[in-house]
Design a protein around this motif. Structure first.
Motif, PDB file in Angstrom:
ATOM      1  N   ASP A 290       0.818  -1.225   0.000  1.00  0.00           N
ATOM      2  CA  ASP A 290       0.000   0.000   0.000  1.00  0.00           C
ATOM      3  C   ASP A 290       0.851   1.273   0.000  1.00  0.00           C
ATOM      4  OD1 ASP A 290      -2.298  -1.546   0.022  1.00  0.00           O
ATOM      5  OD2 ASP A 290      -2.509  -1.481   2.207  1.00  0.00           O
ATOM      6  N   GLY A 291       1.863   1.298  -0.847  1.00  0.00           N
ATOM      7  CA  GLY A 291       2.686   2.495  -0.960  1.00  0.00           C
ATOM      8  C   GLY A 291       3.737   2.640   0.116  1.00  0.00           C
ATOM      9  N   LYS A 292       3.780   1.716   1.035  1.00  0.00           N
ATOM     10  CA  LYS A 292       4.785   1.714   2.104  1.00  0.00           C
ATOM     11  C   LYS A 292       5.577   0.408   2.024  1.00  0.00           C
ATOM     12  CE  LYS A 292       3.614   5.505   4.594  1.00  0.00           C
ATOM     13  NZ  LYS A 292       4.565   6.539   5.085  1.00  0.00           N
ATOM     14  N   PHE A 293       6.363   0.153   3.056  1.00  0.00           N
ATOM     15  CA  PHE A 293       7.132  -1.084   3.124  1.00  0.00           C
ATOM     16  C   PHE A 293       6.753  -1.859   4.376  1.00  0.00           C
ATOM     17  CE2 PHE A 293       9.896   2.054   0.941  1.00  0.00           C
ATOM     18  CZ  PHE A 293       9.845   1.481  -0.324  1.00  0.00           C
ATOM     19  N   LYS A 294       6.736  -3.174   4.235  1.00  0.00           N
ATOM     20  CA  LYS A 294       6.328  -4.052   5.326  1.00  0.00           C
ATOM     21  C   LYS A 294       7.338  -5.178   5.456  1.00  0.00           C
ATOM     22  CE  LYS A 294       2.453  -6.994   6.774  1.00  0.00           C
ATOM     23  NZ  LYS A 294       1.114  -7.515   6.388  1.00  0.00           N
ATOM     24  N   VAL A 295       7.647  -5.560   6.707  1.00  0.00           N
ATOM     25  CA  VAL A 295       8.613  -6.633   6.917  1.00  0.00           C
ATOM     26  C   VAL A 295       8.107  -7.916   6.268  1.00  0.00           C
ATOM     27  CG1 VAL A 295       7.632  -7.358   9.141  1.00  0.00           C
ATOM     28  CG2 VAL A 295      10.049  -7.807   8.636  1.00  0.00           C
ATOM     29  N   ALA A 296       9.000  -8.651   5.643  1.00  0.00           N
ATOM     30  CA  ALA A 296       8.632  -9.916   5.013  1.00  0.00           C
ATOM     31  C   ALA A 296       8.278 -10.939   6.088  1.00  0.00           C
ATOM     32  CB  ALA A 296       9.784 -10.421   4.151  1.00  0.00           C
ATOM     33  N   GLU A 297       7.325 -11.802   5.796  1.00  0.00           N
ATOM     34  CA  GLU A 297       6.855 -12.779   6.777  1.00  0.00           C
ATOM     35  C   GLU A 297       7.961 -13.716   7.235  1.00  0.00           C
ATOM     36  OE1 GLU A 297       3.708 -14.427   4.476  1.00  0.00           O
ATOM     37  OE2 GLU A 297       2.202 -13.025   5.232  1.00  0.00           O
ATOM     38  N   ARG A 366      15.901   5.286   6.952  1.00  0.00           N
ATOM     39  CA  ARG A 366      14.593   5.942   7.118  1.00  0.00           C
ATOM     40  C   ARG A 366      13.614   5.037   7.870  1.00  0.00           C
ATOM     41  NH1 ARG A 366      12.879   6.433   1.361  1.00  0.00           N
ATOM     42  NH2 ARG A 366      14.577   4.943   0.999  1.00  0.00           N
ATOM     43  N   LYS A 367      12.876   5.647   8.802  1.00  0.00           N
ATOM     44  CA  LYS A 367      11.871   4.907   9.573  1.00  0.00           C
ATOM     45  C   LYS A 367      10.443   5.304   9.221  1.00  0.00           C
ATOM     46  CE  LYS A 367      14.440   3.543  13.685  1.00  0.00           C
ATOM     47  NZ  LYS A 367      14.505   3.576  15.160  1.00  0.00           N
ATOM     48  N   ASN A 368      10.294   6.364   8.445  1.00  0.00           N
ATOM     49  CA  ASN A 368       8.944   6.868   8.139  1.00  0.00           C
ATOM     50  C   ASN A 368       8.371   6.255   6.869  1.00  0.00           C
ATOM     51  OD1 ASN A 368      10.670   8.075   6.326  1.00  0.00           O
ATOM     52  ND2 ASN A 368       9.790  10.139   6.524  1.00  0.00           N
ATOM     53  N   VAL A 369       8.906   5.132   6.450  1.00  0.00           N
ATOM     54  CA  VAL A 369       8.489   4.529   5.182  1.00  0.00           C
ATOM     55  C   VAL A 369       7.757   3.199   5.383  1.00  0.00           C
ATOM     56  CG1 VAL A 369      10.329   5.623   3.863  1.00  0.00           C
ATOM     57  CG2 VAL A 369      10.753   3.413   4.960  1.00  0.00           C
ATOM     58  N   GLU A 376      10.024  -2.035  15.688  1.00  0.00           N
ATOM     59  CA  GLU A 376      11.431  -1.730  15.419  1.00  0.00           C
ATOM     60  C   GLU A 376      12.283  -2.995  15.399  1.00  0.00           C
ATOM     61  OE1 GLU A 376      15.014   0.576  17.707  1.00  0.00           O
ATOM     62  OE2 GLU A 376      13.135   1.692  17.468  1.00  0.00           O
ATOM     63  N   ALA A 377      11.883  -3.999  16.167  1.00  0.00           N
ATOM     64  CA  ALA A 377      12.649  -5.251  16.178  1.00  0.00           C
ATOM     65  C   ALA A 377      12.639  -5.931  14.818  1.00  0.00           C
ATOM     66  CB  ALA A 377      12.071  -6.193  17.231  1.00  0.00           C
ATOM     67  N   ASP A 378      11.653  -5.599  13.977  1.00  0.00           N
ATOM     68  CA  ASP A 378      11.549  -6.210  12.652  1.00  0.00           C
ATOM     69  C   ASP A 378      12.374  -5.489  11.595  1.00  0.00           C
ATOM     70  OD1 ASP A 378       9.895  -8.332  13.324  1.00  0.00           O
ATOM     71  OD2 ASP A 378       8.054  -7.189  12.987  1.00  0.00           O
ATOM     72  N   VAL A 379      12.599  -4.183  11.765  1.00  0.00           N
ATOM     73  CA  VAL A 379      13.258  -3.399  10.712  1.00  0.00           C
ATOM     74  C   VAL A 379      14.508  -2.675  11.199  1.00  0.00           C
ATOM     75  CG1 VAL A 379      11.139  -3.097   9.387  1.00  0.00           C
ATOM     76  CG2 VAL A 379      11.735  -1.416  11.151  1.00  0.00           C
ATOM     77  N   GLY A 380      14.875  -2.864  12.457  1.00  0.00           N
ATOM     78  CA  GLY A 380      16.090  -2.252  12.975  1.00  0.00           C
ATOM     79  C   GLY A 380      16.060  -0.742  12.940  1.00  0.00           C
ATOM     80  N   GLN A 381      17.158  -0.145  12.477  1.00  0.00           N
ATOM     81  CA  GLN A 381      17.269   1.314  12.445  1.00  0.00           C
ATOM     82  C   GLN A 381      16.539   1.937  11.266  1.00  0.00           C
ATOM     83  OE1 GLN A 381      18.809   3.084  15.010  1.00  0.00           O
ATOM     84  NE2 GLN A 381      18.649   1.022  15.847  1.00  0.00           N
TER      85      GLN A 381
END
Length: 389
Positions: A290-297, A366-369, A376-381
């Motif tokens: 949906d126009g953003k990014f999501k951690v892979a399952e 970037r964290k706003n994407v 945060e544990a899923d995408v780190g910094q």
């Protein structure tokens, strides 16, 4: 007898007996020397008592981080390049020496035309890539255009070290990666990219198939895992000591694909080795949503950074392209962006080192994407980002 890896240091200056006995000496002057042989328990004890021997650990299996099948080839190229903003960067990795430790590479692929590829086989399967994984990762890292399609991040890289540490079947032994890391440092690699893992479950399976009781097999595999972690940390300590002089690489590794968020949201595991070792930049995978990014399952948790790793199109042996998914695909995105930052620092008269480049990767992530409520544990910094004008 079991197979063991022995580590000792070759010092570039005279080391006194007191320094050896106390273990207080500078690793700046140390060169790691690794040997592998079958040893009895008595021989292992004798080696551990030798003050010149730093470590003796049992070997354990390596395996590639198996990719997940992706969608059909995208007609618009590798979306990950745009996501990390490499398409807008004025830097291309020129003058940076890189290394890929994987299943080898298809040197004849047009994505690597004109490059100086230095191959070294640590797997005993022979140079070349008959698996595909290494070629795909290298393509994302530094591949040129393929029939007008951009697939690589750092397209200006001219010299790449290709260490084949996994056989054509995608498996190997831990001594292969240790020897390859020492080789990469000796060859003055600036960045090392690894999309592989230490096969703890596979070791348990092998032992139980040989008749070991499950509890004993698990305990033995756990001991080997812990010992190999200490070996990895010892090598990274040498790298860290050398880094101040600009002669040690930044090591980047995929977090692993063992999580199962598709079954339950809390079915996630922490980064595996070698991504979990000291001073290694670990990488999680994200996809579009949906126009953003999501951690892979499938992406393991507690990685340092995140990068595109779902439906990534890159080079494949035989001259073609293939789309696959995995933290293996995310890792070379970070490696490629690291090459851009290495060039950026050099051209701005700042000495590029592993520490300086890692700091840039972290501070510019970037964290706003991400989609709302991303842990945060899923995408780190955050999502790794290339240097912009």
């Amino acid at each position: 007898m079991k197979r063991y890896i022995t580590l000792k240091y070759e010092f570039q200056r005279r080391i006194s007996k007191r320094e050896l006995d106390t273990g207080v000496y500078s690793l700046v002057h140390a060169r790691p020397l690794l040997s592998v042989e079958n040893l009895s328990e008595r021989a292992v004890s004798e080696l551990k008592a030798d003050p010149q021997i730093q470590m003796v650990v049992p070997t354990m299996p390596l395996r590639l981080i198996s990719p997940v099948a992706g969608d059909s080839l995208s007609l618009t190229g590798n979306w990950g390049i745009r996501a990390v903003r490499a398409d807008k960067s004025q830097y291309d990795g020129s003058g940076v020496c890189v290394a890929v430790l994987d299943t080898g590479i298809d040197t004849d692929h047009p994505a690597f035309a004109g490059m100086k590829l230095i191959e070294e086989d640590f797997s005993d399967h022979g140079n070349g890539d008959r698996n595909g994984h290494g070629t795909h990762c290298a393509g994302t890292f530094f591949g040129r255009n393929d029939n007008g399609r951009r697939i690589g991040i750092a397209r200006g890289v001219e010299r790449a070290l290709i260490g084949k540490v996994l056989g054509d079947d995608g498996v190997g032994q831990s001594e292969m990666i240790f020897k390859a890391l020492a080789w990469a440092m000796e060859q003055h690699a600036d960045i090392v990219s690894m999309s592989l893992g230490f096969d703890f479950p596979g070791m348990i399976t092998r032992l139980t198939e040989e008749g070991w009781p499950l509890t004993l097999a698990t305990s033995t595999a756990l001991e080997a895992y812990g010992s190999n972690l200490r070996m990895f940390d010892a090598l990274m300590a040498v790298f860290k000591a050398q880094a101040a002089f600009g002669v040690a690489p930044l090591v980047i590794s995929a977090a692993g694909n063992e999580s199962r968020r598709d079954i339950r949201s809390d079915y996630r595991v922490a980064v595996s080795l070698p991504a979990g070792a000291e001073d290694v930049v670990s990488v999680a995978a994200v996809g579009r949503h949906d126009g953003k990014f999501k951690v892979a399952e499938f992406s393991n948790a507690q990685a340092l950074l995140a990068a595109p790793g779902v439906d990534i199109t890159s080079a494949w042996p035989g001259g073609g392209l293939r789309t696959i998914s995995g933290t293996s695909m995310a890792c070379p995105h970070v490696s490629g962006v690291a090459a851009l930052w290495w060039q950026f620092l050099r051209e701005t008269d700042i000495k590029p080192t592993a520490r300086n480049v890692a700091a840039r990767l972290i501070s510019n992530a970037r964290k706003n994407v991400f989609v709302p409520h991303t842990d945060e544990a899923d995408v780190g910094q955050g999502l790794v980002t290339a240097p912009l004008p």
